[in-house]
Design a protein around this motif. Sequence first.
Motif, PDB file in Angstrom:
ATOM      1  N   ASN A   1      28.556  20.587  -6.110  1.00 55.18           N
ATOM      2  CA  ASN A   1      27.124  20.813  -5.903  1.00 55.18           C
ATOM      3  C   ASN A   1      26.521  19.674  -5.093  1.00 55.18           C
ATOM      4  N   GLY A   2      25.645  20.004  -4.155  1.00 52.03           N
ATOM      5  CA  GLY A   2      24.965  18.962  -3.391  1.00 52.03           C
ATOM      6  C   GLY A   2      23.929  18.239  -4.248  1.00 52.03           C
ATOM      7  N   ARG A   3      23.549  17.061  -3.809  1.00 51.01           N
ATOM      8  CA  ARG A   3      22.510  16.309  -4.523  1.00 51.01           C
ATOM      9  C   ARG A   3      21.815  15.371  -3.544  1.00 51.01           C
ATOM     10  N   GLU A   4      20.598  14.998  -3.883  1.00 43.96           N
ATOM     11  CA  GLU A   4      19.843  14.057  -3.067  1.00 43.96           C
ATOM     12  C   GLU A   4      20.212  12.629  -3.447  1.00 43.96           C
ATOM     13  N   GLY A   5      20.055  11.725  -2.488  1.00 45.57           N
ATOM     14  CA  GLY A   5      20.341  10.328  -2.746  1.00 45.57           C
ATOM     15  C   GLY A   5      19.081   9.543  -3.097  1.00 45.57           C
ATOM     16  N   LEU A   6      19.280   8.281  -3.435  1.00 50.05           N
ATOM     17  CA  LEU A   6      18.166   7.445  -3.874  1.00 50.05           C
ATOM     18  C   LEU A   6      17.202   7.128  -2.736  1.00 50.05           C
ATOM     19  N   PHE A   7      17.671   7.136  -1.491  1.00 49.04           N
ATOM     20  CA  PHE A   7      16.747   6.945  -0.370  1.00 49.04           C
ATOM     21  C   PHE A   7      15.733   8.085  -0.312  1.00 49.04           C
ATOM     22  N   SER A   8      16.162   9.293  -0.650  1.00 49.13           N
ATOM     23  CA  SER A   8      15.229  10.429  -0.659  1.00 49.13           C
ATOM     24  C   SER A   8      14.196  10.253  -1.763  1.00 49.13           C
ATOM     25  N   PHE A   9      14.642   9.813  -2.941  1.00 49.45           N
ATOM     26  CA  PHE A   9      13.709   9.593  -4.044  1.00 49.45           C
ATOM     27  C   PHE A   9      12.714   8.478  -3.723  1.00 49.45           C
ATOM     28  N   ALA A  10      13.152   7.509  -2.926  1.00 55.50           N
ATOM     29  CA  ALA A  10      12.292   6.367  -2.605  1.00 55.50           C
ATOM     30  C   ALA A  10      11.414   6.613  -1.386  1.00 55.50           C
ATOM     31  N   ASN A  11      11.497   7.780  -0.785  1.00 49.39           N
ATOM     32  CA  ASN A  11      10.737   8.026   0.435  1.00 49.39           C
ATOM     33  C   ASN A  11       9.235   7.856   0.194  1.00 49.39           C
ATOM     34  N   GLY A  12       8.589   7.115   1.076  1.00 47.43           N
ATOM     35  CA  GLY A  12       7.189   6.769   0.883  1.00 47.43           C
ATOM     36  C   GLY A  12       6.993   5.549   0.022  1.00 47.43           C
TER      37      GLY A  12
ATOM     38  N   ASN B   1       0.828  -1.207   0.000  1.00 51.60           N
ATOM     39  CA  ASN B   1       0.000   0.000   0.000  1.00 51.60           C
ATOM     40  C   ASN B   1       0.860   1.255   0.000  1.00 51.60           C
ATOM     41  N   ARG B   2       2.102   1.128  -0.458  1.00 53.62           N
ATOM     42  CA  ARG B   2       3.022   2.262  -0.467  1.00 53.62           C
ATOM     43  C   ARG B   2       2.807   3.083  -1.731  1.00 53.62           C
ATOM     44  N   ASN B   3       2.721   4.398  -1.559  1.00 58.68           N
ATOM     45  CA  ASN B   3       2.418   5.288  -2.679  1.00 58.68           C
ATOM     46  C   ASN B   3       3.658   5.858  -3.353  1.00 58.68           C
ATOM     47  N   GLY B   4       4.816   5.689  -2.719  1.00 58.46           N
ATOM     48  CA  GLY B   4       6.040   6.236  -3.295  1.00 58.46           C
ATOM     49  C   GLY B   4       6.582   5.374  -4.419  1.00 58.46           C
ATOM     50  N   ALA B   5       7.757   5.744  -4.884  1.00 55.33           N
ATOM     51  CA  ALA B   5       8.365   5.090  -6.049  1.00 55.33           C
ATOM     52  C   ALA B   5       9.080   3.803  -5.667  1.00 55.33           C
ATOM     53  N   PHE B   6       9.297   2.964  -6.659  1.00 56.24           N
ATOM     54  CA  PHE B   6      10.157   1.781  -6.535  1.00 56.24           C
ATOM     55  C   PHE B   6      11.503   2.158  -7.149  1.00 56.24           C
ATOM     56  N   VAL B   7      12.557   2.111  -6.339  1.00 59.70           N
ATOM     57  CA  VAL B   7      13.879   2.544  -6.793  1.00 59.70           C
ATOM     58  C   VAL B   7      14.856   1.374  -6.698  1.00 59.70           C
ATOM     59  N   PRO B   8      15.246   0.781  -7.832  1.00 61.54           N
ATOM     60  CA  PRO B   8      16.206  -0.324  -7.808  1.00 61.54           C
ATOM     61  C   PRO B   8      17.645   0.179  -7.830  1.00 61.54           C
ATOM     62  N   VAL B   9      18.510  -0.461  -7.052  1.00 60.13           N
ATOM     63  CA  VAL B   9      19.926  -0.096  -6.987  1.00 60.13           C
ATOM     64  C   VAL B   9      20.747  -1.376  -7.060  1.00 60.13           C
ATOM     65  N   ASN B  10      21.674  -1.442  -7.991  1.00 60.17           N
ATOM     66  CA  ASN B  10      22.588  -2.582  -8.070  1.00 60.17           C
ATOM     67  C   ASN B  10      23.848  -2.212  -7.301  1.00 60.17           C
ATOM     68  N   CYS B  11      23.976  -2.749  -6.093  1.00 65.98           N
ATOM     69  CA  CYS B  11      25.104  -2.382  -5.228  1.00 65.98           C
ATOM     70  C   CYS B  11      26.447  -2.802  -5.824  1.00 65.98           C
ATOM     71  N   GLY B  12      26.432  -3.833  -6.669  1.00 66.17           N
ATOM     72  CA  GLY B  12      27.679  -4.296  -7.265  1.00 66.17           C
ATOM     73  C   GLY B  12      28.097  -3.500  -8.474  1.00 66.17           C
ATOM     74  N   ALA B  13      27.215  -2.634  -8.997  1.00 67.30           N
ATOM     75  CA  ALA B  13      27.517  -1.879 -10.215  1.00 67.30           C
ATOM     76  C   ALA B  13      27.978  -0.460  -9.919  1.00 67.30           C
ATOM     77  N   ILE B  14      28.019  -0.076  -8.637  1.00 72.30           N
ATOM     78  CA  ILE B  14      28.417   1.276  -8.252  1.00 72.30           C
ATOM     79  C   ILE B  14      29.752   1.196  -7.524  1.00 72.30           C
ATOM     80  N   ALA B  15      30.670   2.056  -7.901  1.00 71.55           N
ATOM     81  CA  ALA B  15      31.980   2.067  -7.252  1.00 71.55           C
ATOM     82  C   ALA B  15      31.817   2.246  -5.742  1.00 71.55           C
ATOM     83  N   PRO B  16      32.547   1.458  -4.948  1.00 72.73           N
ATOM     84  CA  PRO B  16      32.379   1.516  -3.483  1.00 72.73           C
ATOM     85  C   PRO B  16      32.499   2.926  -2.912  1.00 72.73           C
ATOM     86  N   GLU B  17      33.410   3.743  -3.484  1.00 75.62           N
ATOM     87  CA  GLU B  17      33.610   5.081  -2.942  1.00 75.62           C
ATOM     88  C   GLU B  17      32.456   6.032  -3.277  1.00 75.62           C
ATOM     89  N   LEU B  18      31.583   5.633  -4.216  1.00 78.25           N
ATOM     90  CA  LEU B  18      30.451   6.476  -4.593  1.00 78.25           C
ATOM     91  C   LEU B  18      29.120   5.965  -4.056  1.00 78.25           C
TER      92      LEU B  18
END
Length: 455
Positions: free
Chosen positions: A231-242, A196-213
């Motif tokens: 420049n600052g930026r929001e992370g994927l947890f923010s986009f997935a909120n809700g 019943n979640r209204n927010g987005a589904f955000v997939p992340v491949n942890c193995g495809a992103i450089a560890p330092e990023l």
Amino acid sequence: MVEMNTPNTVMSVLVVDDESGMRSFLKKALSRTFSLVETAGSVEEAEQLRSRCHFDLLIVDINLPGRDGIEWHEALDEDTRRSDVIFMTGFADMDTAIRALRAGASDFILKPFRLDQMMQSVQRCVERRVLRRENLLLKREIAQSHPHTIIGKSANIVEMKNVIRRVAATSSVVLIEGESGTGKELVARSLHQLSNRNGAFVPVNCGAIAPELLESELFGHVADAFAGGRNGREGLFSFANGGTIFLDEIGEMPMQMQMALLRVLEQRTIRPVGSEKEIPVNVRVLAATNRELMAEVEAGRFRRDLFYRLNVLNIVIPPLRERPDDVVDLVHHFTRQLATELGVREVTWSHEDLLVMQRYDWPGNIRELRNMVERCLLLGKPPAEYWRSQIEPVVEMVAVGEAGYPSQMALKEVERLHVLKVIEEHKGNKSAAARVLGVSRKTLDRKFKEWGLVE
């Protein structure tokens, strides 16, 4: 006062006004809506705050000491100027209003103002911000889209679908396990769709992103948090909120990030890289792995406390070789889908082709099956012909005429007798027999299990 119909999403606002009473008044009103509200009495204070945190909305008084609000906003870098801005002033004229609009103002409010007037303006800004986020996530969804229907009627798939339906509505973490190519993201998307979640589904491949990023990608970062991150930026947890964040290949996550993720799961807050502020989030976490995580724990490569925190609910996806009855349904599904996508004629596979595909072990699972169907459609070659050197066609496998099997004997029985005959000819060496039969050793082991033969 206006009741803001704000979506359940992470938002931050910075109020810049030299009047302390106005700052306190707006901070109290906005704190009911925004996850983070900061105030500054001057441009210099605002710059310090902006260097440490990303703000979705700026509410700025034009008449500030030293440097006015419009001049400050005009001097901001392009990334920051994407933030919505509401200008306030007690000394307005037409030229000032035009300057504000040219500077990219979302709204222009005269002091003194009613609170509901300000909140209506804020509401419009929030709605625009949410729409931009949704458009960004939609583009991401389109880039990674595939059908979300789980295909299959075998007993283990039916049971898995029942588990998904039972746990989808909860907010608990789910650990999805399965070999590569079994459809772990598909299961995660199904869990999200049935929740019943209204927010987005955000997939992340942890193995495809450089560890330092990875930390910045997940939690965001403030301006100048690291080299190249001006420049600052929001992370994927923010986009997935809700909504739901799906952490695929969780076993690839570095140890330092494992500790940070554990903190998020326990406290339900994120801390952008370089920030001293924690931001509350409402995100359901789904994780997936093709590794044996407990073995990774014992080897010291995965945190034991994180493993137990992730393993609240567990869904294991069976490999395709354990559900050969589903192969035909999957082949028909991919044939229809790919024929449309590729713009080629939809074909009807022969009985021989379908049997060949059912007999194969599919080490790459559903991904390999889909790729095979696509390859055969593009080349115009049926699987039995394409794989003749890898999987012995049914007519060669049974060898009815040469073996002298009765014509009325069932095909499965002919297969069993023929396999046993070849193994006997090789003095019980199943590996050698498998090479002659043109199948893998795993296939023979599976057949022996089906036939109830114990070595």
